[in-house]
Design an enzyme around this catalytic site. Structure first.
Site, PDB file in Angstrom:
ATOM      1  N   GLN A 136      41.184  45.969  48.731  1.00 53.09           N
ATOM      2  CA  GLN A 136      41.036  46.359  47.326  1.00 53.09           C
ATOM      3  C   GLN A 136      40.135  47.585  47.170  1.00 53.09           C
ATOM      4  OE1 GLN A 136      40.651  43.247  48.509  1.00 53.09           O
ATOM      5  NE2 GLN A 136      40.998  41.687  46.945  1.00 53.09           N
ATOM      6  N   ASP A 181      32.267  38.209  40.152  1.00 50.16           N
ATOM      7  CA  ASP A 181      33.290  37.310  39.613  1.00 50.16           C
ATOM      8  C   ASP A 181      32.603  36.247  38.785  1.00 50.16           C
ATOM      9  OD1 ASP A 181      36.132  37.869  40.864  1.00 50.16           O
ATOM     10  OD2 ASP A 181      34.551  38.513  42.201  1.00 50.16           O
ATOM     11  N   ASN A 207      30.562  37.390  44.428  1.00 51.99           N
ATOM     12  CA  ASN A 207      31.413  38.585  44.427  1.00 51.99           C
ATOM     13  C   ASN A 207      32.164  38.645  45.758  1.00 51.99           C
ATOM     14  OD1 ASN A 207      32.289  41.005  43.026  1.00 51.99           O
ATOM     15  ND2 ASN A 207      31.231  42.140  44.617  1.00 51.99           N
TER      16      ASN A 207
HETATM   17  C1  RUB Z   1      37.429  41.445  43.021  1.00 53.98           C
HETATM   18  C2  RUB Z   1      35.936  41.463  42.975  1.00 53.98           C
HETATM   19  C3  RUB Z   1      35.305  42.279  41.869  1.00 53.98           C
HETATM   20  C4  RUB Z   1      34.984  41.365  40.691  1.00 53.98           C
HETATM   21  C5  RUB Z   1      34.580  42.152  39.445  1.00 53.98           C
HETATM   22  O1  RUB Z   1      37.943  40.406  43.829  1.00 53.98           O
HETATM   23  O2  RUB Z   1      35.247  40.817  43.718  1.00 53.98           O
HETATM   24  O3  RUB Z   1      34.116  42.855  42.290  1.00 53.98           O
HETATM   25  O4  RUB Z   1      36.117  40.590  40.364  1.00 53.98           O
HETATM   26  O5  RUB Z   1      35.667  42.885  38.962  1.00 53.98           O
HETATM   27  P1  RUB Z   1      39.543  40.145  43.892  1.00 53.98           P
HETATM   28  P2  RUB Z   1      35.694  43.436  37.462  1.00 53.98           P
HETATM   29  O6  RUB Z   1      40.174  41.437  44.283  1.00 53.98           O
HETATM   30  O7  RUB Z   1      39.712  39.050  44.892  1.00 53.98           O
HETATM   31  O8  RUB Z   1      39.979  39.709  42.503  1.00 53.98           O
HETATM   32  O9  RUB Z   1      34.476  44.285  37.289  1.00 53.98           O
HETATM   33  O10 RUB Z   1      36.970  44.211  37.376  1.00 53.98           O
HETATM   34  O11 RUB Z   1      35.656  42.253  36.548  1.00 53.98           O
END
Ligand code: RUB
Length: 320
Positions: free
Chosen positions: A171, A214, A224
């Site tokens: 990601q 998260d 996270n």
């Molecule tokens: C994504 C991840 C992001 C948080 C925050 O994990 O860990 O740092 O979700 O994202 P995954 P946001 O790819 O497994 O979903 O700031 O967009 O809420």
């Protein structure tokens, strides 16, 4: 964990709910903010055309679908808190008929979506002053909240961003592509280079580490993307600040001290054609204890871990 193919075959579920659950499980919808937004929108799509004809049936079903989607991935309280927000306000409203329920539910869901957008905007406005001296920024995975802050910081002064690959699903490449598109000078490293990169200034002296979240706990810990714990340990060791960039809406309110359950993902993400009998453990997230966190950059400004519960519950009484 549900199997994505089972979700699609669940005959009694409406299409918008099934499709969204599938995309959540496959990480086609990625990051806590997108998970929450798309889960809420899927329920609204279903609600618009629902033929359920009693207030109790439609209430129960709408709340059930929102609860279902917000639990597809276990560490996503931004989606779970949408349910709390809507339930809290529904409890104080008397609803006479199905049409009125649809209107009120839709209004509450949209208020919550607005709150997410407003929080993101506030995070940018209130965080920039804390990052005036930050030239080299380290980030991990893809957090839309962190990315927006970085893009805005780049409009104020020149920065360089070190982004990680973020195995197994990479990601970090989303972050790198988006930042480059927005004109941010971006460097990518592999995950295993993180501790060395943060602690050793000889290649690029990192000024600050910014990660998303998260989930945040009432005690001021964060959950996270896996790898975040090692990054936080390295920052602590190097005496460099590490901020969690997140709306407080991601607080999972529970006062009992129990270790959070971390989402475990399919081994095939790590190695699709791994040797038979090889056991693979694939946690999606890391728990980052409050002692390693310099602060939370939130819609209410910079909050220290030990101030988080009081501040958030005062602002959002419905979160309990
Ligand atoms: C994504 C991840 C992001 C948080 C925050 O994990 O860990 O740092 O979700 O994202 P995954 P946001 O790819 O497994 O979903 O700031 O967009 O809420």
């Amino acid at each position: 964990m549900l199997d994505p193919s089972q979700v699609l075959q669940h005959a009694s579920f409406p299409q918008s709910i099934k499709e969204t659950a599938y995309k959540l499980l496959k990480i086609e919808i990625q990051g806590a903010t997108n998970v929450a937004i798309q889960s809420i929108k899927a329920v609204l799509d279903w609600l618009k055309f629902s033929k359920l004809n009693t207030v109790s049936d439609i209430t129960e079903t709408a709340l059930f679908y929102l609860e279902f989607l917000s639990n597809v991935r276990p560490n996503e309280p931004l989606a779970k808190n949408a349910l709390k927000f809507i339930k809290y306000h529904l409890n104080t409203t008397s609803i006479q008929n199905v049409t009125q329920f649809k209107q009120i539910f839709t209004k509450l869901a949209k208020e919550y979506l607005d709150l997410i957008q407003y929080s993101k905007q506030q995070i940018i406005e209130k965080s920039l002053k804390h990052l005036q001296k930050a030239n080299i920024i380290f980030t991990h995975c893809h957090s839309s909240t962190t990315e927006s802050l970085i893009v805005n910081l780049n409009k104020h002064h020149d920065i360089k961003v070190v982004a990680t690959e973020t195995r197994p699903l990479y990601q970090g490449r989303i972050t790198a592509k988006n930042l480059l598109k927005q004109g941010v000078d971006t460097i990518m490293i592999v995950d295993s280079a993180c501790p060395r990169f943060i602690t050793d200034d000889s290649v690029l002296p990192v000024d600050v580490v910014l990660i998303g979240a998260d989930e945040i706990t009432v005690y001021g810990d964060a959950i996270n993307k896996v790898g975040s714990f090692g990054i936080a340990l390295a920052s602590y060791y190097a005496g460099k600040p590490i901020y969690v960039v997140t709306p407080s809406l991601k607080m999972f309110y529970k006062t009992l001290v129990t270790p959070p359950v971390i989402e475990q993902r399919d081994a095939k993400e790590v190695w699709p054609d791994a040797p038979k009998n090889l056991k693979i453990i694939n946690p999606a997230f890391d728990f980052i204890p409050r002692t390693l966190i310099s602060g939370f950059l939130t819609e209410f400004g910079l909050i220290k871990p030990d101030e988080l519960e009081q501040k958030v519950t005062a602002e959002y009484p419905w979160i309990k």
